[in-house]
Design an enzyme around this catalytic site. Structure first.
Site, short mmCIF file in Angstrom:
data_model
loop_
_atom_site.label_atom_id
_atom_site.label_comp_id
_atom_site.label_asym_id
_atom_site.label_seq_id
_atom_site.Cartn_x
_atom_site.Cartn_y
_atom_site.Cartn_z
N HIS A 147 0.95 -1.19 -0.01
CA HIS A 147 0.07 -0.06 -0.04
C HIS A 147 0.84 1.42 -0.16
CE1 HIS A 147 0.83 -0.96 4.42
NE2 HIS A 147 0.75 0.05 4.54
N HIS A 149 1.17 5.07 1.16
CA HIS A 149 0.57 6.52 1.87
C HIS A 149 0.87 7.85 1.14
CE1 HIS A 149 1.00 4.24 5.83
NE2 HIS A 149 1.70 3.25 5.22
#
Length: 161
Positions: A147, A149
């Site tokens: 993922h 940020h």
């Protein structure tokens, strides 16, 4: 639709995919604070992990901030900047961390970065933003599903760590 996404995201965590402990977590543990345990089940639904929205059946749920054919984006539950958004691929395909990426993941990673650019524009981060990918225990990775940020809304410091 969200149930289908949860099912696709809820893949087995493989050997070597156990969450690590970053310095801030280690410091909290040393100070006597409670640290989070990895899930008991080997199957993880990541929509609730990245969630702080309405409750349903005792689990926290979140509506995605942005959804494409390839990605989902959520506001981080513990923001480190005025804008802190998590962007995840809808299908994990064995991509638990950046260092495990293979050539077949190039398209997925491109979709993640393009989604970050689009969301940054949507969030009015015209003066700049930071993209962070934590990798492994020493990289402070706590969720073993690749993922991104997206951080912005204030001046970022350097060096970051």
């Amino acid at each position: 639709m969200e149930a289908a996404v949860s099912q696709r995201l809820g893949e087995e965590v493989g050997e070597g995919d156990e969450p690590g402990q970053c310095q801030s977590t280690a410091a909290a543990a040393a100070a006597g604070e409670r640290k989070r345990r990895p899930p008991r089940s080997s199957r993880v639904s990541l929509v609730p992990i990245f969630s702080d929205g309405r409750r349903k059946g005792g689990r926290t749920r979140r509506r995605p901030l942005r959804r494409t054919n390839h990605t989902l984006a959520f506001r981080d539950i513990s923001p480190q900047a005025p804008v802190h958004i998590i962007i995840i691929p809808k299908v994990k395909d064995g991509l638990s961390r950046l260092s495990k990426a293979e050539e077949r993941h190039v398209e997925v990673m491109g979709h993640l970065l393009y989604a970050a650019k689009t969301i940054a524009k949507q969030e009015n981060l015209d003066d700049g933003f930071r993209i962070v990918i934590n990798d492994g225990p020493n990289g402070c990775q706590s969720v073993y599903h690749l993922h991104i940020h997206l951080l912005g809304g204030r001046q970022m410091n350097w060096p970051p760590g």
